[in-house]
Design an enzyme around this catalytic site. Structure first.
Site, PDB file in Angstrom:
ATOM      1  N   SER A 195       0.822  -1.219   0.000  1.00 58.39           N
ATOM      2  CA  SER A 195       0.000   0.000   0.000  1.00 58.39           C
ATOM      3  C   SER A 195       0.852   1.264   0.000  1.00 58.39           C
ATOM      4  CB  SER A 195      -0.940   0.007   1.210  1.00 58.39           C
ATOM      5  OG  SER A 195      -1.856  -1.055   1.132  1.00 58.39           O
ATOM      6  N   GLU A 235     -10.404   6.751   1.692  1.00 59.46           N
ATOM      7  CA  GLU A 235      -9.989   5.348   1.598  1.00 59.46           C
ATOM      8  C   GLU A 235     -10.939   4.416   2.337  1.00 59.46           C
ATOM      9  OE1 GLU A 235      -6.168   2.453   2.597  1.00 59.46           O
ATOM     10  OE2 GLU A 235      -6.631   4.140   3.922  1.00 59.46           O
TER      11      GLU A 235
END
Length: 350
Positions: A70, A237
């Protein structure tokens, strides 16, 4: 003169007659095609994502690995640089790179970061911090003091107020004029700057009662950021789709996918009404190697299997809606998303 005309024509073809004033970047961490289709199946055959007509794919390798994490994935989105796994806002040579959020602030746009994980975790921090390792949470928290950001909502409160160095960064933020909240009781807040850290570390799962925390956060963030006539950039997110994949827990991944889609729907409604907002929905990588073995659109049943507890190297879909959406069709590198957003918002230009 001919070159200038050609550039103008290219800009018009990419972004239409009117460039976007605002960009909403929604990242479903760990969200591959299987997670999307599993969520669609569980939601009785429909997701808000279906409303988006421009779809592309991004290639997402890190500089040191075929499979990205990520940190490297989000840093590519944020800075336009391919980097090593674990890097936060640094290029592959460990040199800090300016981020979209920092560029938006420099241009006078409002900015926001919203997440269903610790706000110093890899994805949100890559847009505001510059650190060697994603595990450096306290150092990342300090970076939040260096760049003004109008709205921050997520978890990770302990990295701001229960630190090894004894500093209370939330007190510092208050002195800088921030409204600081330890919960999501945000109804009385009508303007920024705002920092709402509603969990000590990571917020709980939807399955454990988180409710519409992400949707509520997205609504409040857009309400505040939209007050700036110059425009805004925000990253929202859906973090825990990834965690369901790591756990090989299909129900966990699916409930988080459906939850994320609620915020997607709100962003699309906002953009449709606003007409000056570009919405981009994508993921950093796929998690779990999720395979759909069966399902039922009428009952919402999904049968899934997993090939790994880690990430995979699958190409990731990109959905785009609003002025400038056409630039996001096709197949390209993950770091090209930075360039496309930068061009759309005319960042780095006087």
């Amino acid at each position: 003169m001919k070159k200038i005309v050609a550039l103008c024509l290219l800009s018009a073809s990419l972004f239409g007659q009117k460039a976007p004033k605002n960009v909403i970047l929604l990242i479903g961490d760990g969200m591959g095609v299987s997670q999307i289709y599993a969520g669609l199946t569980a939601n009785r055959g429909h997701l808000n994502l279906e409303r988006v007509k421009v779809i592309g794919f991004h290639k997402n390798q890190a500089s040191d690995n075929y499979v990205t994490d990520s940190a490297a994935g989000a840093t590519a989105f944020a800075t336009g640089k391919q980097t090593y796994n674990g890097a936060i806002g640094l290029d592959s040579l460990k040199v800090p790179s300016v981020t979209l959020l920092e560029m938006a602030e420099q241009k006078g746009l409002s900015t926001g970061l919203v997440s269903t994980c610790d706000i110093t975790d890899a994805t949100p921090s890559s847009f505001i911090a510059h650190q060697l390792k994603r595990s450096m949470h306290e150092e990342i928290a300090l970076d939040f003091l260096k760049t003004p950001v109008d709205v921050v909502i997520g978890g990770g409160r302990k990295y701001f107020e229960k630190r090894k160095d004894g500093l209370n960064l939330l007190d510092t933020l208050r002195k800088k004029g921030y409204q600081v909240q330890s919960n999501l009781d945000l109804d009385g807040i009508t303007k920024g700057p705002l920092v709402a850290l509603y969990a000590e570390e990571n917020p709980i799962k939807v399955m454990e009662g988180r409710g519409d925390a992400l949707l509520k956060s997205a609504k409040k963030t857009l309400e505040i950021l939209n007050q700036n006539k110059k425009g805004f950039f925000v990253m929202i997110e859906g973090s825990q789709i990834d965690w369901g994949g790591h756990a090989n827990d299909a129900d966990y991944a699916i409930t988080e996918m459906v939850d994320f889609d609620k915020s997607i729907g709100y962003a699309l409604d906002f953009a449709k009404k606003n007409e000056e907002t570009l919405v981009i929905i994508t993921a950093d990588h796929e998690t779990g190697g999720m395979a759909l073995m069966g399902g039922n659109m009428k009952t919402g049943e999904v049968k899934a299997a997993f090939t790994t507890k880690g990430h995979t190297g699958q190409m990731i879909p990109v959905f785009a809606f609003g002025p400038g959406a056409e630039a996001f069709g096709g197949i390209y590198n993950n770091y090209d998303i930075f360039t496309k957003i930068k061009q759309a918002l005319k960042l780095g230009q006087k």
